[in-house]
Design a protein around this motif. Structure first.
Motif, PDB file in Angstrom:
ATOM      1  N   TYR A  68       0.837  -1.184  -0.008  1.00  0.00           N
ATOM      2  CA  TYR A  68      -0.080   0.035  -0.277  1.00  0.00           C
ATOM      3  C   TYR A  68       1.052   1.261   0.091  1.00  0.00           C
ATOM      4  CZ  TYR A  68      -4.172  -2.733   1.170  1.00  0.00           C
ATOM      5  OH  TYR A  68      -5.243  -3.652   0.953  1.00  0.00           O
ATOM      6  N   VAL A  69       0.435   2.294  -0.350  1.00  0.00           N
ATOM      7  CA  VAL A  69       1.107   3.785  -0.545  1.00  0.00           C
ATOM      8  C   VAL A  69       0.307   4.789  -0.142  1.00  0.00           C
ATOM      9  CG1 VAL A  69       0.488   3.894  -2.952  1.00  0.00           C
ATOM     10  CG2 VAL A  69       2.365   4.948  -1.857  1.00  0.00           C
ATOM     11  N   LEU A  70       0.699   5.836   0.426  1.00  0.00           N
ATOM     12  CA  LEU A  70      -0.029   6.980   0.839  1.00  0.00           C
ATOM     13  C   LEU A  70       0.847   8.278   0.507  1.00  0.00           C
ATOM     14  CD1 LEU A  70      -2.178   8.204   2.637  1.00  0.00           C
ATOM     15  CD2 LEU A  70      -1.196   7.749   4.521  1.00  0.00           C
ATOM     16  N   THR A  71       0.282   9.073  -0.290  1.00  0.00           N
ATOM     17  CA  THR A  71       0.643  10.463  -0.455  1.00  0.00           C
ATOM     18  C   THR A  71       0.016  11.447   0.453  1.00  0.00           C
ATOM     19  OG1 THR A  71      -0.450  10.767  -2.315  1.00  0.00           O
ATOM     20  CG2 THR A  71       1.785   9.583  -2.575  1.00  0.00           C
ATOM     21  N   LYS A  72       0.593  12.537   0.211  1.00  0.00           N
ATOM     22  CA  LYS A  72       0.177  13.841   0.975  1.00  0.00           C
ATOM     23  C   LYS A  72      -0.536  14.588   0.076  1.00  0.00           C
ATOM     24  CE  LYS A  72       1.466  17.467   4.401  1.00  0.00           C
ATOM     25  NZ  LYS A  72       2.519  17.958   5.065  1.00  0.00           N
ATOM     26  N   TYR A  73      -2.054  14.619   0.545  1.00  0.00           N
ATOM     27  CA  TYR A  73      -2.830  15.591  -0.264  1.00  0.00           C
ATOM     28  C   TYR A  73      -3.120  15.207  -1.685  1.00  0.00           C
ATOM     29  CZ  TYR A  73      -2.020  18.172   4.064  1.00  0.00           C
ATOM     30  OH  TYR A  73      -1.893  18.608   5.033  1.00  0.00           O
TER      31      TYR A  73
END
Length: 495
Positions: A438-443
């Motif tokens: 999984y991946v999470l970027t900012k805004y």
């Protein structure tokens, strides 16, 4: 008398070697603030050092041929040592503005490293020029004595100056920089060169010789090495560049700031590029987005044992330990001196009792302790804006997968398909964790930013394979083919 003179010459050679390599360590350390520290950068600077030493030996041999008397050889040795001292003093003054100019005009840290090597190479060349001259002095002074010959003198002098170089390259990072700091170490090195120049000149004046001595023969030496000392003292007093808190492996820069209305503090190893951690004193919490995400993920998974690969300011592990006193938290960081700096200057309080700090290379430690098991792992190790590449090879991530159930990683990158550096890390994560990547970027931004990777559905994340910015065709990074290092060393892409 012969033994006394020989001992003085050996002391001069020892000091020359010690100061020369010590100043190079100083140059490498302070350069790291601008261009980082890596095998390639250190290798380039050391190559320039060796070239300078070779040039000095060669030129010293040429000068020694013209020295017809012992006094002439010694005065010439004192002269080049004085030039070495003043050249290094000038280099220290020029280095910081030169690095600032070079890093703003070129993307390649290698070019900047060559510039640093050339800058300090001048002083090193002058210093090593003294060794053949002192050898010639001994040969001329005692040419009719039993057991004295040019070969023996040359071997002895080179051996002693090499011992000095070994001391300079080991004592400097292990003891001098951590305990007395960069500027005091610099003063010691310049003073060592000045003292060796004084010894040469003084010995030249005092030795018995039929050759008349003129004031002009030695006054120049005195003026040069005295000027070097004055310039160094002025530089140290006037220098306003923060050189950080020095340790055996690097330097940490700490700055007070505000988080909203609360007093906070940040810590970094690369000022102006990134901050490693942020801490709010009033709330006892970290104040970085990626730290907040990590804390939220820890609350989601509810681990009993956690390991953090990379300590930095230890903001995130300190928050977790403070609010979860029953959790067993392990922090592994290669900088063994980090806890002292954290407690005194960053947290300004003792590290939580349920935090175990291990001063070691994270991957090396887990390789030697394959049986170590943790419920949660956060990989948060950087060199400026670049990850510690040895922690992101396929082999390393596969090993970590066996060490921990839930794994997160904090990287700095640009979430665009054409950004090879970021894509290489993402590709490796996908290769190892597959459908659970999984991946999470900012805004949803596509600019340079912190990116969170998980091997579980961490808060706000999406499957990496489904991310629009993920390039599934990107080549991987392995121990045999360290692609991330290639991106960094060759400056193919600049973060």
């Amino acid at each position: 008398m012969q033994k006394k003179v020989l001992m003085i010459c050996l002391v001069i050679a020892l000091l020359e070697g010690f100061a020369g390599l010590g100043i190079e360590i100083y140059a490498i350390r302070i350069s790291a603030t601008y261009i980082g520290s890596s095998i390639s950068i250190t290798g380039v600077i050391l190559a320039m050092v060796l070239i300078a030493i070779a040039v000095g030996y060669w030129y010293g041999g040429r000068l020694s041929q013209a020295a017809r008397t012992p006094r002439q050889a010694l005065l010439q040795a004192g002269y080049v040592l004085s030039l070495s001292a003043i050249s290094h003093a000038i280099a220290c003054i020029i280095q910081l503005p030169l690095l600032a100019a070079m890093t703003s005009s070129t993307d390649s840290p290698i070019i900047a490293a060559i510039g640093v090597g050339l800058l300090f190479g001048v002083g090193l060349a002058f210093g090593s020029t003294a060794i053949p001259l002192i050898t010639q002095f001994l040969s001329l002074k005692y040419k009719n004595h039993d057991g004295v010959d040019a070969g023996k003198n040359a071997g002895t002098m080179v051996a002693i100056t090499t011992v000095g170089s070994v001391l300079g390259s080991t004592v400097t990072p292990i003891f001098l920089l951590p305990y007395i700091g960069l500027m005091s170490s610099l003063a010691l090195f310049i003073a060592s060169l000045a003292f060796s120049a004084w010894l040469c000149t003084k010995l030249a004046i005092q030795i018995e010789s039929d050759e008349p001595i003129k004031a002009s023969d030695h006054v120049t030496n005195y003026l040069l090495f005295t000027s070097a000392l004055v310039m160094t003292a002025a530089f140290i007093m006037m220098n306003r560049v923060d050189t950080g808190y020095q340790t055996a492996t690097g330097a940490w820069f700490i700055k007070d700031t505000l988080a909203g209305r609360d007093l906070a503090v940040t810590i970094t190893d690369k000022p102006g590029q990134s901050t490693s951690s942020c801490w709010v004193y009033a709330t006892q919490k970290n104040c970085h987005w990626y730290g907040e995400i990590a804390v939220e993920a820890i609350g989601q998974t509810k681990p009993d044992t956690l390991v953090f690969l990379g300590g930095a300011g230890m903001g995130t592990p300190s928050e977790v330990a403070h609010y979860n006193p029953k959790m067993k938290v392990t922090v592994i960081d290669i900088d063994k001196d980090l806890p002292k700096i954290i407690e005194k200057h960053f947290l300004k309080a003792p590290i939580a009792a349920n935090i175990e700090f291990i001063g070691d290379d994270a991957r090396g430690y887990l390789t030697r302790n394959k049986q170590a098991r943790y419920d949660f792992m956060l990989i948060d190790a950087f060199q400026g804006q670049h990850v510690a590449s040895n922690l992101y090879t396929l082999e390393a991530l596969t090993q970590f997968k066996a060490n921990s159930n839930d794994i997160m990683a904090n990287i700095i990158g640009i979430p665009r398909k054409e950004h090879g550096y970021t894509q290489t890390i993402l590709k490796n994560w996908q290769e190892v964790f597959g459908d659970t990547a999984y991946v999470l970027t900012k805004y949803g931004s596509v600019n340079l930013q912190n990116i969170m990777l998980c091997n579980f559905a961490c808060p706000g994340s999406q499957k990496l394979a489904q991310a629009e910015f993920f390039n599934a065709q990107q080549p991987v990074h392995t121990d045999d083919l360290p692609r991330l290092d290639r991106y960094y060393y060759r400056a193919i892409e600049r973060l």
